[in-house]
Design an enzyme around this catalytic site. Structure first.
Site, mmCIF file in Angstrom:
data_model
loop_
_atom_site.group_PDB
_atom_site.id
_atom_site.type_symbol
_atom_site.label_atom_id
_atom_site.label_comp_id
_atom_site.label_asym_id
_atom_site.label_seq_id
_atom_site.Cartn_x
_atom_site.Cartn_y
_atom_site.Cartn_z
ATOM 1 N N HIS A 362 -18.892 -18.337 -72.900
ATOM 2 C CA HIS A 362 -18.473 -19.617 -73.502
ATOM 3 C C HIS A 362 -17.020 -19.910 -73.163
ATOM 4 O O HIS A 362 -16.652 -21.008 -72.832
ATOM 5 C CB HIS A 362 -18.495 -19.559 -75.035
ATOM 6 N N ARG A 469 -25.452 -28.526 -66.778
ATOM 7 C CA ARG A 469 -25.956 -27.313 -67.441
ATOM 8 C C ARG A 469 -26.182 -27.644 -68.909
ATOM 9 O O ARG A 469 -25.238 -28.046 -69.599
ATOM 10 C CB ARG A 469 -24.952 -26.172 -67.307
ATOM 11 N N ARG A 505 -30.435 -30.137 -65.817
ATOM 12 C CA ARG A 505 -31.192 -28.906 -65.556
ATOM 13 C C ARG A 505 -31.784 -28.410 -66.868
ATOM 14 O O ARG A 505 -31.098 -28.397 -67.895
ATOM 15 C CB ARG A 505 -30.280 -27.832 -64.978
ATOM 16 N N GLU A 603 -32.587 -20.415 -55.937
ATOM 17 C CA GLU A 603 -31.534 -19.457 -56.282
ATOM 18 C C GLU A 603 -32.026 -18.018 -56.323
ATOM 19 O O GLU A 603 -31.283 -17.118 -56.688
ATOM 20 C CB GLU A 603 -30.826 -19.843 -57.585
ATOM 21 N N ASN A 626 -24.704 -19.372 -56.503
ATOM 22 C CA ASN A 626 -24.159 -18.260 -57.305
ATOM 23 C C ASN A 626 -25.224 -17.190 -57.498
ATOM 24 O O ASN A 626 -25.005 -16.007 -57.244
ATOM 25 C CB ASN A 626 -23.709 -18.735 -58.695
ATOM 26 N N ASP A 627 -26.383 -17.634 -57.981
ATOM 27 C CA ASP A 627 -27.455 -16.658 -58.174
ATOM 28 C C ASP A 627 -28.039 -16.209 -56.845
ATOM 29 O O ASP A 627 -28.391 -15.043 -56.683
ATOM 30 C CB ASP A 627 -28.561 -17.254 -59.051
ATOM 31 N N ARG A 637 -22.978 -10.805 -60.274
ATOM 32 C CA ARG A 637 -21.873 -11.739 -60.039
ATOM 33 C C ARG A 637 -20.790 -11.634 -61.103
ATOM 34 O O ARG A 637 -19.713 -12.189 -60.948
ATOM 35 C CB ARG A 637 -22.414 -13.174 -59.951
ATOM 36 N N CYS A 674 -25.426 -26.621 -55.425
ATOM 37 C CA CYS A 674 -24.705 -26.846 -56.689
ATOM 38 C C CYS A 674 -24.021 -25.586 -57.207
ATOM 39 O O CYS A 674 -23.454 -25.598 -58.293
ATOM 40 C CB CYS A 674 -25.629 -27.429 -57.747
HETATM 41 C C1 PEP Z 1 -26.168 -21.050 -59.429
HETATM 42 O O1 PEP Z 1 -26.790 -20.029 -59.720
HETATM 43 O O2 PEP Z 1 -25.603 -21.212 -58.338
HETATM 44 C C2 PEP Z 1 -26.039 -22.137 -60.409
HETATM 45 C C3 PEP Z 1 -25.490 -23.271 -60.076
HETATM 46 O O3 PEP Z 1 -26.502 -21.907 -61.669
HETATM 47 P P1 PEP Z 1 -25.701 -21.097 -62.779
HETATM 48 O O4 PEP Z 1 -24.354 -20.790 -62.218
HETATM 49 O O5 PEP Z 1 -25.670 -21.951 -63.976
HETATM 50 O O6 PEP Z 1 -26.575 -19.886 -62.927
HETATM 51 MG MG MG Z 2 -28.127 -20.046 -61.421
#
Ligand code: PEP
Ligand code: MG
Length: 755
Positions: A362, A469, A505, A603, A626-627, A637, A674
């Site tokens: 958070h 998000r 999302r 992802e 990211n994922d 990560r 994204c």
């Molecule tokens: C991602 O995984 O790249 C993504 C945008 O989702 P989050 O970071 O919310 O998992």
């Molecule tokens: Mg993600």
């Protein structure tokens, strides 16, 4: 043995400093193994000498003085070989070396084990006995396990600078720590350690000048706790059995006892503030009780801790009343909470550092929304000693500099100035299109999640929202938000950007985004019940969210819907069918909705290989880099220990992203990115050349990305992409894109990042 080990480790972890931890270890290990001697030798910074740092059984005056090269003595041999040595006649070994000041000649048997942390030698733990008999297997195993535990404590102390301090070195020396970037930017200011909410084991130290005033504060707290206890005793009168009722008297006697108060006063006079003096005192007293075999007396140890907690709460309440904030406050804590952050007036807040947490906590989300730099997950953060110290936090690289050297400080100040200038300069292109010099256009979207992010995005201009998000309201609530409540929140975003598209999302909890009221208990949460997996298992939760999203879009018709963590084609089909069902239900209730565009996030590696199948069934794809990087590289990560292995420029990640773009292109379906990769100016030309329809990023990155795209042509980007895709290492890719940026004089845009 395990029980003993566990108890030792617990006591060591509660020690107030490293020296105390070592003393506890040598006493307890000698006791547990029945050894006459237990000693700890530490390797000095030169890596060639060992120094006796704690002992039980040798002459205490030798501590800190006995020093030997690792090429000498049995202790040196253990360090040199990085292996245990177990001897019954140590004095007959060719490497035996005699130090008269230790009185060692009386001890014949010797067991030494190396202390090693992540391949690095830290010291040697030794036990010795008078008798000529070898230590048995169980004792060796115990000592090896103890040394492994000690290694962690020592590594921590080394980072905190406590080892230097023990050698007589300066305590407040410069220190560089690594965590995870939680919110980009550079923060320069003074550490402000949050004490509220701290426990007796975690209350940080602060140095004080006026010990008499501090003793006065402690006396006030004592009086307040006395009154609390009398009050409580009065209210409980007749309701508790006599034995329990007497406990209040025991507590009051403890409070009035001289030994407790005097110890606290002593520690205050040593320069500690009252809460830390209390921590030291309670730890000393409680340890004595807890080491006792008698269960009744052991119990008194926990009474004392309870009393200590009451006193601490009172002391902290007193100190909360008036606490001057540094002009540039860097908030520091073991686990900084969102409420603590918002308590600091924005004009004072220069940054946040947290020992715990991750980029998705958070607090990190909030810091990003407020544009405040944040570094999370700094495991070795010496929270205890950071109050009032000069700090620089680098939210780009996840670095914290403590008491930085003037040259480093100048460098960061220059960087911060340049950043501010650049930001001002970039404002000039806010109204310009995201178009290359040879006319190729791309949509630059923003990622949102909080109201504050919406405002910032609207100020700089964008093509809409590529990722909203929806987790945050779920995370800060104590229950699932209802349909009305959700609809209101979604409507705010849809309306703010209309007629531009907004991609909502669906709920992506689990993994690093747990809900307090819906724990998943996954042993391996990133591979567990998260994202679409969870919502498909709970259609009642999912349908509520879908209905709220659809209702919110009535009359605006700019809604796009996106599913996270899609791993199987059936999941996407099922989710799309539920969207349809939600629309039908609403229609039955008289609420007509337009069919939104529906897409999936790519992802997980499975979705990369099935991108074509997914694109055939849906309207668009969006790559969650990211994922995707996390799962392709098998690197958490949010784990700072392996952060250096997490790399979006790994050739496997680039290849996967390019392949998805190609598959979607074949079917004529739009694909965007994204994840944070989309907000890296240096990577933007590659993503453009791959054929992305859009890039979605936090609003703070958007103008930088636009600047690069407006500078480098599509044809040059295509050549660069071809070269990058032929690279075999992330370093090679990085060199190519850095060179391209430099050719165009764009160094300033990327200097802050890792590129
Ligand atoms: C991602 O995984 O790249 C993504 C945008 O989702 P989050 O970071 O919310 O998992
Ligand atoms: Mg993600």
């Amino acid at each position: 043995m395990l029980e003993t080990l566990h108890r030792i480790v617990q006591t060591v972890n509660a020690a107030s400093d490293f020296r105390e931890a070592l003393d506890i270890i040598v006493d307890r290990v000698a006791d547990a193994t029945g050894a006459d001697v237990c000693s700890v030798y530490l390797l000095e910074a030169d890596a060639h000498h060992l120094r006796l740092m704690a002992t039980h059984g040798l002459n205490p005056a030798a501590v800190g003085h006995v020093r030997l090269p690792i090429t000498e003595g049995l202790v040196g041999l253990v360090a040199e070989r990085e292996e245990s040595i177990n001897l019954e006649n140590a004095d007959r070994h060719p490497r035996f070396r005699y130090f008269p000041e230790t009185g060692e000649e009386h001890f014949h048997s010797f067991l030494g084990v190396p202390i090693i942390h992540y391949q690095s030698r830290l010291g040697v733990l030794v036990v010795q006995r008078h008798a000529r008999d070898r230590f048995n297997d169980a004792e060796v195993a115990f000592l090896v396990t103890m040394a492994a535990q000690l290694a962690g404590v020592m590594a921590h102390a080394r980072v905190r600078g406590e080892l230097a301090h023990m050698d007589g070195g300066p305590r407040d020396e410069a220190l560089a720590l690594t965590g995870i970037g939680g919110s980009s930017g550079v923060g320069i200011g003074q550490g402000y350690v949050i004490a509220a909410g701290a426990s007796l084991d975690t209350i940080p130290d602060r140095r004080i000048d006026d010990s008499e005033a501090e003793i006065g504060e402690f006396a006030n707290a004592l009086e307040a706790v006395r009154a609390d206890l009398r009050d409580l005793a009065g209210r409980m009168e007749g309701q508790l059995p006599e034995a329990e009722q007497r406990l209040f008297d025991v507590y009051l006697q403890m409070l009035d006892g001289n030994s407790l108060n005097e110890r606290v006063h002593d520690h205050i006079r040593e320069g500690h503030w009252a809460p830390f003096a209390l921590r030291l005192t309670i730890a000393e007293h409680a340890r004595r009780f807890e080491a006792m075999e008698d269960a009744y007396l052991r119990e008194r140890g926990s009474d004392l801790r309870d009393l200590g907690r009451r006193l601490l709460t009172r002391l902290l309440a007193l100190e909360e009343r008036d606490r001057p904030l540094p002009a540039q406050t860097i908030l520091v804590g073991e686990e900084v909470s969102a409420s603590q952050l918002v308590e600091i007036p924005p004009e004072h807040l220069a940054g946040v550092v947290s020992a715990g947490g991750s980029a998705n906590s958070h607090i990190a989300i909030l810091a990003r929304a407020l544009g405040v730099p944040a570094v999370m997950g700094v495991r070795e953060l010496p929270v205890h000693s950071l109050h009032g110290r000069a700090l620089i936090i680098d939210g780009y690289r996840g670095r914290v500099e403590v008491d930085p050297a003037p040259a480093l400080r100048d460098e960061y100040e220059r960087l911060a100035r340049e950043e501010a200038e650049l930001t001002a300069e970039l404002a000039g292109i806010a109204g310009e299109p995201a178009e290359t010099p040879d006319g190729a256009a791309i949509n630059l979207y923003v990622n949102t999640g909080l109201a504050a992010e919406i405002e910032r995005a609207l100020e700089i201009g964008c093509a809409g929202v590529g990722l909203h998000r929806t987790e945050f309201p779920f995370m800060v609530s104590d229950r699932f938000p209802g349909e009305e409540e959700q609809a209101r929140l979604y409507r705010e975003v849809l309306q703010a950007f209309a007629p531009l598209p907004v991609t909502l999302r669906t709920l992506d909890v689990g993994g690093d985004k747990p809900l307090p009221y819906f724990p998943t208990h996954d042993e391996n949460p990133f591979l567990g019940w998260r994202g679409l997996r969870m919502t498909l298992d709970h259609p009642e939760i999912f349908l509520t969210q879908l209905r709220a999203m659809l209702r919110a879009s009535v009359g605006l018709d700019n809604l796009r819907l996106m599913f996270p963590m899609v791993t199987r084609v059936e999941e996407a089909e099922q989710a799309a069918a539920l969207v349809q069902r939600a629309r039908e239900e609403l229609a039955e209730e008289g609420v007509e909705t337009r069919a939104p565009l529906v897409g999936a996030m790519v992802e997980v590696p499975a979705a990369v290989y099935q991108a074509e199948s997914l694109a055939r069934r849906l309207d668009f794809l969006s790559i969650g880099s990211n994922d995707l990087a996390q799962y392709l590289l098998a690197v958490d990560r949010n784990n700072s220990r392996v952060a250096s292995l997490y790399d979006e420029l790994h050739p496997a990640v680039l290849r996967a992203v390019a392949d998805v773009a190609e598959m979607a292109r074949r079917l004529g379906k739009p694909v965007s990115v994204c994840g944070s990769m989309a907000g890296e100016p240096a990577i933007a030309p590659l993503l453009l050349a791959m054929g992305m329809e859009g890039l979605s990023m936090s609003s703070g990155r958007l103008l930088r990305v636009k600047w690069v795209l407006r500078t480098i042509s599509l044809s040059e980007s295509r050549d660069l992409l071809a070269e990058c895709l032929a690279c075999e290492t992330p370093g090679a890719v990085r060199r190519l894109i850095n060179a391209a940026m430099d050719r165009h004089g764009l160094g300033g845009l990327i200097r802050a990042g890792r590129y």
